[in-house]
Design an enzyme around this catalytic site. Structure first.
Site, short mmCIF file in Angstrom:
data_model
loop_
_atom_site.label_atom_id
_atom_site.label_comp_id
_atom_site.label_asym_id
_atom_site.label_seq_id
_atom_site.Cartn_x
_atom_site.Cartn_y
_atom_site.Cartn_z
CE LYS A 84 -3.63 -2.06 2.82
NZ LYS A 84 -4.61 -1.91 3.89
CE LYS B 154 -3.00 -4.61 9.80
NZ LYS B 154 -3.51 -3.77 8.72
CB THR C 180 -10.34 2.96 5.24
OG1 THR C 180 -9.26 3.11 6.15
CG2 THR C 180 -10.19 1.66 4.47
CB SER D 8 -2.00 6.92 8.78
OG SER D 8 -2.99 6.35 9.59
N1 GLU Z 1 -5.05 -0.52 9.34
C1 GLU Z 1 -5.15 0.27 8.17
C2 GLU Z 1 -4.73 -0.53 6.94
O1 GLU Z 1 -4.80 -1.74 6.95
C3 GLU Z 1 -4.43 1.60 8.29
C4 GLU Z 1 -2.97 1.56 8.60
C5 GLU Z 1 -2.38 2.91 8.94
O2 GLU Z 1 -3.13 3.87 8.96
O3 GLU Z 1 -1.19 2.96 9.20
O4 GLU Z 1 -4.40 -0.01 5.92
#
Ligand code: GLU
Length: 424
Positions: free
Chosen positions: A104, A116, A200, A358
């Site tokens: 991503k 993660k 999101t 973020s």
């Molecule tokens: N948990 C979200 C994702 O899977 C956001 C991660 C973030 O904001 O760092 O993309």
């Protein structure tokens, strides 16, 4: 019997999110012409920490929880990604999720690698006090490997801005400084960013608009099915409902609601609990399985992994599938949907809006200067539209599916960064 066993193990393998992620990463690197050692480096997180977290429960007993933090690759910059609280969290899943975060970050071109975290727990069964103890205990346990310039956590499944606030507070105590840049997804008063909570869903909405243009579908009046009513699913249903789409199905972990004339989303949002549960209030529910096969134009899996598989991919009626969850479609199903001419927008692209905002939050924390909501919305729109079209064009010119095209874009920056650093 033997044949059944073989079939079971193939099925298990196709549901193994880590091995299917590796398959696509390998394929992407090969197409980009990178040698094998790059894959060897990227197939596993560079760092993986398992922690045991003791929490005093409300009944006076002590319960020990298991948590993980995976850091996939920090060649580009600090690692970044959410922490999920869920009973089904596994080490393998956290590893795969960290790779997806790297992809991503590459796709939307952020100066991060992927990370993660996850804790095996059921927050639906825990009190506020117990959740605070668990959140603070997790930060104490991982504090050596995280930090505003090392690894920056964020919300994910069943974690929210309150949990981010406790985690930020705990880290600030350990660090002896106020450290808002340690974590994103915070409440606005603690240095959170406008637009982060719905980011999101905003990113998914932008991808839906772009995909609809390619397919000649008008979002206004389009029939949409959304699986999941958590952070992504609930905000998304509201954005699309307000844009004039007809939300004909939604679901939570316990069942699904269907109305071919369109559901009253404002009413459902009003009745949902903080975990996104709403179907328990109704008698006439259908199953999540039936929901995915409903007649509609746009299908958005926004819940958990492995929902569209080779068993139901033939029965999907939507002409656009946009993944808001991480890993909802297996590789076999990706192939079937693509062959059927369904436009599948993969998770690493469509759900990248969260980490994008973020990043904005972290930049604002580092600058100590905060941006208005319109600026965030505008910047997010520009990035998502550009990323969508870049990947769509690669899929067309290289004749590959959108998932592989997205992986090719996502993997390139970290592979190049690792080579410049002389790692591979
Ligand atoms: N948990 C979200 C994702 O899977 C956001 C991660 C973030 O904001 O760092 O993309």
């Amino acid at each position: 019997m033997v044949a059944d066993k073989a079939a079971d193990s193939t099925k298990e393998e196709s549901m193994d999110v880590l091995s299917s992620t590796r398959t696509v990463v390998k394929n992407a690197l090969e197409r980009l012409g990178y040698p094998d050692e790059v894959f060897e480096l990227l197939k596993e997180p560079i760092r993986m920490m398992t922690v045991r977290i003791p929490v005093r429960m409300d009944d006076g007993s002590i319960k020990i929880f298991t948590g993980y933090r995976a850091q996939h690759n920090d060649a580009v910059g600090p690692t970044k990604g959410g922490v999920r609280f869920h009973p089904d969290v596994t080490e393998k899943e956290v590893k795969a999720l960290s790779i997806w975060m790297s992809l991503k970050a590459g796709i939307v071109d952020l100066p991060y690698g992927g990370g993660k975290g996850g804790i095996i727990c059921d927050p639906r069964e825990m009190s506020f006090r117990e959740l605070e103890g668990l959140s603070r205990g997790y930060v104490r346990a991982i504090s050596q490997i995280v930090g505003p310039n090392k690894d920056i956590p964020a919300p994910d499944v069943f974690t929210n801005s309150q949990i981010m606030a406790w985690m930020m507070d705990e880290y600030s105590r350990i660090d002896e400084f106020n450290s808002p840049g340690f974590i994103t997804g915070k409440p606005i008063v603690l240095g959170g960013s406008h637009g982060r909570e719905s980011a999101t869903a905003k990113g998914v909405t932008i991808c839906i608009n772009e995909a609809a243009k390619k397919k000649g579908i008008d979002v206004k009046g389009a029939r949409v099915v959304i699986q999941g009513f958590g952070n992504a699913g609930s905000f998304l249903s509201k954005f699309l409902y307000d844009a004039g789409a007809k939300i004909v199905g939604i679901s939570d972990a316990y069942g699904a609601l269907h109305d071919p004339d369109g559901l009253d989303i404002d009413y459902l949002l009003d009745r949902r609990d903080s975990f996104g549960t709403v179907t328990k209030l109704f008698n006439n529910t259908i199953s999540n399985k039936e929901l995915l096969e409903l007649d509609c134009d746009i299908l958005v899996p926004a819940a958990v992994e492995n929902q569209i598989t080779e068993e139901n991919a033939h029965k999907i009626k939507a002409s656009i599938v946009v993944e808001a969850a991480n890993g909802p479609t297996t590789l076999e199903a990706t192939k079937i949907l693509t062959e059927r001419g369904i436009l599948l927008v993969p998770d690493v692209l469509s759900s990248a809006g969260g980490v994008t905002v973020s990043y904005f939050e972290w930049v604002q924390n580092n600058q100590g200067y905060y941006w208005p909501e319109e600026e965030i919305a505008e910047k997010l729109e520009t990035i998502m539209v550009k990323s969508f079209n870049a990947i769509f064009n690669i899929a067309q010119t290289r004749r590959v599916d959108m998932r592989l095209a997205a992986y090719m874009v996502g993997v390139r920056k970290m592979a190049e960064a690792a080579r410049f650093r002389g790692w591979v």
